[in-house]
Scaffold this active site. Structure first.
Site, PDB file in Angstrom:
ATOM      1  N   ASP A  74      -8.043   7.617  -3.964  1.00 48.28           N
ATOM      2  CA  ASP A  74      -8.372   7.222  -2.597  1.00 48.28           C
ATOM      3  C   ASP A  74      -8.063   8.430  -1.707  1.00 48.28           C
ATOM      4  OD1 ASP A  74      -8.695   6.103  -0.133  1.00 48.28           O
ATOM      5  OD2 ASP A  74      -7.269   4.460  -0.397  1.00 48.28           O
ATOM      6  N   LYS A 106     -10.840   9.258   9.635  1.00 47.80           N
ATOM      7  CA  LYS A 106      -9.786  10.026  10.292  1.00 47.80           C
ATOM      8  C   LYS A 106     -10.209  11.470  10.528  1.00 47.80           C
ATOM      9  CE  LYS A 106      -7.849   6.256   9.259  1.00 47.80           C
ATOM     10  NZ  LYS A 106      -6.930   5.341   8.881  1.00 47.80           N
ATOM     11  N   TRP A 121      -0.951   1.286   0.350  1.00 45.72           N
ATOM     12  CA  TRP A 121      -1.586   0.772   1.562  1.00 45.72           C
ATOM     13  C   TRP A 121      -1.831  -0.735   1.406  1.00 45.72           C
ATOM     14  CZ3 TRP A 121      -7.437   0.679   2.432  1.00 45.72           C
ATOM     15  CH2 TRP A 121      -7.735   0.279   3.741  1.00 45.72           C
TER      16      TRP A 121
HETATM   17  C1  LMR Z   1      -4.064   2.157   8.392  1.00 43.65           C
HETATM   18  O1  LMR Z   1      -3.547   2.187   7.280  1.00 43.65           O
HETATM   19  O2  LMR Z   1      -3.457   1.865   9.419  1.00 43.65           O
HETATM   20  C2  LMR Z   1      -5.528   2.502   8.507  1.00 43.65           C
HETATM   21  O3  LMR Z   1      -6.019   2.905   7.290  1.00 43.65           O
HETATM   22  C3  LMR Z   1      -6.313   1.444   9.152  1.00 43.65           C
HETATM   23  C4  LMR Z   1      -6.444   0.193   8.354  1.00 43.65           C
HETATM   24  O4  LMR Z   1      -7.579  -0.288   8.203  1.00 43.65           O
HETATM   25  O5  LMR Z   1      -5.442  -0.354   7.874  1.00 43.65           O
END
Ligand code: LMR
Length: 395
Positions: free
Chosen positions: A208, A243, A127
């Site tokens: 996570d 979520k 992420w």
């Molecule tokens: C995402 O990955 O789109 C979500 O977790 C929102 C974010 O804050 O990036």
């Protein structure tokens, strides 16, 4: 003084919100930021949350501080949800945080205080916001192999080979389920193998868990975290209610630590609390209080679990529909992996020009690399439109 600043680069996920909003085209599609949408394209407040809000409104008599750790009922409920009846549950200590990001940040600050080797291992890919969170704390970043970009599955052999080289000075961040951005999941047997390595070599698992309940079930989605807990000496978990409770803007998360003994867990939690005190001090109450009400009331919990199941089934339905349409359009199984992925995201592995063409030529907003939020697709007509755009930019 401020004239010394250079402009910051916009966050690659968040910038899509503005670009999408400013696009005047009527058929635009937002598969950017990770937000669940229903068949009307809305992200409604969950029914269980609405009921809890009414209860809270009637019961709440004060807005005084709840305390540094937040709502202890919330903390217990989340630790139960994540660890259930596993023997390690009693040694888990939890702290309510402003969102999952708050938990990630606090745990990272706590770990930085004691980590010998100030580096942290992230999955490749991971992420986008993991990097700034850990970098801001001071950690150097290293990557372990995760996604096989050809098959869009987890490259388990490469992952295990890397983990075999890690030891007690290493901190390894895992996505508990619904890997973001790839959607490619570790299977229970893989988690067992990782847990066995963790027991043998002693690296510290940092999980996570932002999508519990979005892949297969609340319990199945916690398989990895529980397997690691049974193996690890020390471990941390950052969980989010954005979520699975659709409480995005209320910022509800939980930082959990698990030490060798009760006393060690208590002391470690103290360091998480002191990291909180020196940043935002105390977490906001509202969302955490709602989650505590829902999880501690069997009727309300049932309402919530049913809604969560509905969201999960909708994502699976959208995945299968998209796969079928793409099979029909391409007369190939090239995109079949989409139906095998779990959670909101699939990484389609697109290049910059393809992502740009999706946006400029088709008004489809995807994250760089081709991460798409499947749960952002409204109905079958929109899935069809998205499939057309994808075929057009990739053929
Ligand atoms: C995402 O990955 O789109 C979500 O977790 C929102 C974010 O804050 O990036």
């Amino acid at each position: 003084m401020f004239e010394q600043f250079e402009a910051t680069a916009p966050d690659p996920i968040l910038k899509l919100i503005d670009l999408y909003r400013d696009d005047p085209r009527s058929g635009k599609i937002d598969v950017g930021i990770g937000v669940f949408r229903d068949a009307n394209g809305d992200t409604p407040v969950m029914q269980a949350v609405r009921i809890a809000e009414e209860k809270l409104h009637r019961r709440q008599t004060t807005k005084t501080y709840v305390g540094l750790a937040g709502d202890e009922i919330f903390n217990d409920c989340i630790a139960d949800l994540v660890f259930s009846h596993s023997p390690q549950r009693e040694r888990v200590r939890a702290v309510q945080t402003p969102g999952g990001c708050g938990a990630l940040r606090l745990l990272s600050e706590m770990l930085y205080r004691i980590a010998d080797d100030k580096t942290i291992w992230l999955s490749d890919p991971t992420w986008g916001n993991h990097l700034p969170i850990f970098r801001q704390t001071g950690f150097g970043i290293r990557f372990y192999p995760y996604l096989d970009r050809q098959s869009k599955t987890v490259d388990v052999d490469a992952l295990i080979s890397k983990l075999k080289t890690l030891g007690k000075n290493d901190i390894v961040v895992f996505h508990g389920c619904c890997h973001n951005p790839s959607g490619a999941e570790l299977q229970p047997g893989d988690w067992d193998e990782i847990a066995a390595l963790c027991a043998k070599n002693g690296f510290l698992p940092y999980v996570d868990l932002a999508y519990q309940g979005f892949a297969d079930s609340l319990d199945q989605d916690a398989y990895g975290v529980r397997a690691l807990a049974s193996a690890a000496d020390s471990m941390v978990v950052a969980s989010s209610c954005s979520k699975n409770f659709a409480l995005y803007r209320d910022r509800v998360g939980c930082a959990m630590v698990l030490g060798k003994t009760h006393e060690i867990s208590d002391i470690t939690r103290g360091h998480v609390l002191s990291a909180a005190r020196s940043s935002y001090s105390m977490p906001p109450d509202h969302g955490g209080a709602l989650v505590a009400l829902i999880l501690s009331d069997p009727n309300l919990r049932e309402v919530w679990e049913e809604e969560l199941t509905g969201m999960r089934e909708r994502m699976l339905f959208l995945r299968k529909t998209l796969r079928d349409i793409l099979r029909r359009k391409t007369r190939s199984d090239r995109w079949d992996f989409i139906a095998k992925h779990r959670g909101m995201f699939s990484l389609l592995v697109l290049d910059e020009a393809q992502v740009e063409a999706l946006r400029t030529d088709h008004a489809v907003y995807a994250v760089a690399g081709g991460r798409v939020n499947i749960a952002g697709l409204k109905d079958e007509a929109q899935v069809e439109q998205f499939a057309d755009a994808l075929v057009s930019v990739t053929s």
